[in-house]
Design a protein around this motif. Structure first.
Motif, PDB file in Angstrom:
ATOM      1  N   LEU A  12      13.844  19.585  -6.360  1.00 46.02           N
ATOM      2  CA  LEU A  12      14.306  18.219  -6.199  1.00 46.02           C
ATOM      3  C   LEU A  12      13.196  17.252  -5.806  1.00 46.02           C
ATOM      4  CD1 LEU A  12      17.640  18.951  -4.307  1.00 46.02           C
ATOM      5  CD2 LEU A  12      17.347  18.466  -6.730  1.00 46.02           C
ATOM      6  N   SER A  13      12.035  17.752  -5.500  1.00 46.59           N
ATOM      7  CA  SER A  13      10.936  16.913  -5.047  1.00 46.59           C
ATOM      8  C   SER A  13      10.355  16.104  -6.209  1.00 46.59           C
ATOM      9  CB  SER A  13       9.843  17.779  -4.439  1.00 46.59           C
ATOM     10  OG  SER A  13       8.798  16.993  -3.967  1.00 46.59           O
ATOM     11  N   PRO A  14      10.242  14.783  -6.023  1.00 45.58           N
ATOM     12  CA  PRO A  14       9.643  13.950  -7.067  1.00 45.58           C
ATOM     13  C   PRO A  14       8.139  14.218  -7.198  1.00 45.58           C
ATOM     14  CG  PRO A  14      10.362  12.605  -5.201  1.00 45.58           C
ATOM     15  CD  PRO A  14      10.699  14.026  -4.893  1.00 45.58           C
ATOM     16  N   PRO A  15       7.544  13.789  -8.282  1.00 48.08           N
ATOM     17  CA  PRO A  15       6.096  13.995  -8.482  1.00 48.08           C
ATOM     18  C   PRO A  15       5.279  13.329  -7.366  1.00 48.08           C
ATOM     19  CG  PRO A  15       7.133  13.050 -10.446  1.00 48.08           C
ATOM     20  CD  PRO A  15       8.159  13.064  -9.380  1.00 48.08           C
ATOM     21  N   ASN A  16       4.145  13.931  -7.070  1.00 55.08           N
ATOM     22  CA  ASN A  16       3.274  13.400  -6.013  1.00 55.08           C
ATOM     23  C   ASN A  16       2.896  11.940  -6.250  1.00 55.08           C
ATOM     24  OD1 ASN A  16       3.394  15.868  -4.825  1.00 55.08           O
ATOM     25  ND2 ASN A  16       1.242  16.361  -5.087  1.00 55.08           N
ATOM     26  N   VAL A  17       2.694  11.554  -7.499  1.00 47.90           N
ATOM     27  CA  VAL A  17       2.288  10.183  -7.780  1.00 47.90           C
ATOM     28  C   VAL A  17       3.389   9.200  -7.348  1.00 47.90           C
ATOM     29  CG1 VAL A  17       3.084  10.127 -10.181  1.00 47.90           C
ATOM     30  CG2 VAL A  17       1.182   8.676  -9.482  1.00 47.90           C
ATOM     31  N   LEU A  18       4.640   9.606  -7.475  1.00 47.61           N
ATOM     32  CA  LEU A  18       5.739   8.751  -7.042  1.00 47.61           C
ATOM     33  C   LEU A  18       5.762   8.643  -5.521  1.00 47.61           C
ATOM     34  CD1 LEU A  18       8.146   7.017  -7.753  1.00 47.61           C
ATOM     35  CD2 LEU A  18       9.537   9.090  -7.904  1.00 47.61           C
ATOM     36  N   ILE A  19       5.522   9.733  -4.839  1.00 52.62           N
ATOM     37  CA  ILE A  19       5.460   9.705  -3.372  1.00 52.62           C
ATOM     38  C   ILE A  19       4.309   8.810  -2.926  1.00 52.62           C
ATOM     39  CG2 ILE A  19       5.186  11.086  -1.284  1.00 52.62           C
ATOM     40  CD1 ILE A  19       7.822  11.562  -2.864  1.00 52.62           C
ATOM     41  N   LYS A  20       3.156   8.922  -3.598  1.00 49.05           N
ATOM     42  CA  LYS A  20       2.007   8.057  -3.281  1.00 49.05           C
ATOM     43  C   LYS A  20       2.382   6.589  -3.454  1.00 49.05           C
ATOM     44  CE  LYS A  20      -1.632  11.251  -4.685  1.00 49.05           C
ATOM     45  NZ  LYS A  20      -2.738  11.494  -5.614  1.00 49.05           N
ATOM     46  N   THR A  21       3.089   6.287  -4.529  1.00 51.49           N
ATOM     47  CA  THR A  21       3.511   4.912  -4.795  1.00 51.49           C
ATOM     48  C   THR A  21       4.434   4.414  -3.695  1.00 51.49           C
ATOM     49  OG1 THR A  21       3.303   5.249  -7.180  1.00 51.49           O
ATOM     50  CG2 THR A  21       4.677   3.405  -6.454  1.00 51.49           C
ATOM     51  N   TRP A  22       5.423   5.228  -3.324  1.00 52.54           N
ATOM     52  CA  TRP A  22       6.343   4.822  -2.256  1.00 52.54           C
ATOM     53  C   TRP A  22       5.603   4.619  -0.938  1.00 52.54           C
ATOM     54  CZ3 TRP A  22      10.531   9.010  -3.515  1.00 52.54           C
ATOM     55  CH2 TRP A  22      11.297   8.583  -4.600  1.00 52.54           C
ATOM     56  N   CYS A  23       4.633   5.473  -0.640  1.00 55.46           N
ATOM     57  CA  CYS A  23       3.856   5.326   0.601  1.00 55.46           C
ATOM     58  C   CYS A  23       3.055   4.030   0.588  1.00 55.46           C
ATOM     59  CB  CYS A  23       2.927   6.522   0.798  1.00 55.46           C
ATOM     60  SG  CYS A  23       3.791   8.045   1.251  1.00 55.46           S
ATOM     61  N   THR A  24       2.475   3.711  -0.544  1.00 54.21           N
ATOM     62  CA  THR A  24       1.721   2.463  -0.673  1.00 54.21           C
ATOM     63  C   THR A  24       2.653   1.262  -0.526  1.00 54.21           C
ATOM     64  OG1 THR A  24       0.108   3.511  -2.141  1.00 54.21           O
ATOM     65  CG2 THR A  24       0.238   1.103  -2.198  1.00 54.21           C
ATOM     66  N   LEU A  25       3.795   1.315  -1.196  1.00 52.58           N
ATOM     67  CA  LEU A  25       4.755   0.207  -1.135  1.00 52.58           C
ATOM     68  C   LEU A  25       5.373   0.060   0.252  1.00 52.58           C
ATOM     69  CD1 LEU A  25       6.512   0.545  -4.593  1.00 52.58           C
ATOM     70  CD2 LEU A  25       4.858  -1.191  -3.882  1.00 52.58           C
ATOM     71  N   ALA A  26       5.443   1.147   1.010  1.00 50.95           N
ATOM     72  CA  ALA A  26       5.999   1.091   2.369  1.00 50.95           C
ATOM     73  C   ALA A  26       5.134   0.221   3.279  1.00 50.95           C
ATOM     74  CB  ALA A  26       6.135   2.493   2.941  1.00 50.95           C
ATOM     75  N   LYS A  27       3.877   0.015   2.904  1.00 47.79           N
ATOM     76  CA  LYS A  27       2.968  -0.822   3.699  1.00 47.79           C
ATOM     77  C   LYS A  27       2.869  -2.243   3.153  1.00 47.79           C
ATOM     78  CE  LYS A  27      -0.346   2.127   3.080  1.00 47.79           C
ATOM     79  NZ  LYS A  27      -1.674   2.742   3.085  1.00 47.79           N
ATOM     80  N   ASP A  28       3.647  -2.569   2.140  1.00 48.05           N
ATOM     81  CA  ASP A  28       3.595  -3.877   1.499  1.00 48.05           C
ATOM     82  C   ASP A  28       4.012  -4.979   2.468  1.00 48.05           C
ATOM     83  OD1 ASP A  28       3.446  -4.852  -1.590  1.00 48.05           O
ATOM     84  OD2 ASP A  28       4.809  -6.133  -0.418  1.00 48.05           O
ATOM     85  N   GLU A  29       3.449  -6.160   2.277  1.00 46.61           N
ATOM     86  CA  GLU A  29       3.776  -7.311   3.128  1.00 46.61           C
ATOM     87  C   GLU A  29       5.213  -7.785   2.921  1.00 46.61           C
ATOM     88  OE1 GLU A  29       0.965 -10.462   2.643  1.00 46.61           O
ATOM     89  OE2 GLU A  29      -0.735  -9.180   3.147  1.00 46.61           O
TER      90      GLU A  29
END
Length: 62
Positions: A12-29
């Motif tokens: 069920l784990s999404p691809p690492n690139v998607l997790i990286k994207t979510w982590c980056t977006l979590a820091k968005d202004e």
């Protein structure tokens, strides 16, 4: 031996690139963007500790 829970998580784990994207977006202004990214991470992993564990074990920089 791998437990059933671990197998389910792997499947069920999404691809690492998607997790990286979510982590980056979590820091968005933009608060809406940040909140949505955190929601996606929490919905996927269940809690913050699991997110941190996944990020560390997959060498994802946050």
């Amino acid at each position: 031996m791998t437990s059933i829970t671990e197998v389910k998580k792997q499947r069920l784990s999404p691809p690492n690139v998607l997790i990286k994207t979510w982590c980056t977006l979590a820091k968005d202004e933009d608060e809406q963007v940040s909140m949505h990214a955190m929601k996606m991470l929490l919905d996927t992993f269940g809690d913050l500790e699991s997110i941190v564990e996944f990020v560390k074990s997959n060498n994802i920089k946050v």
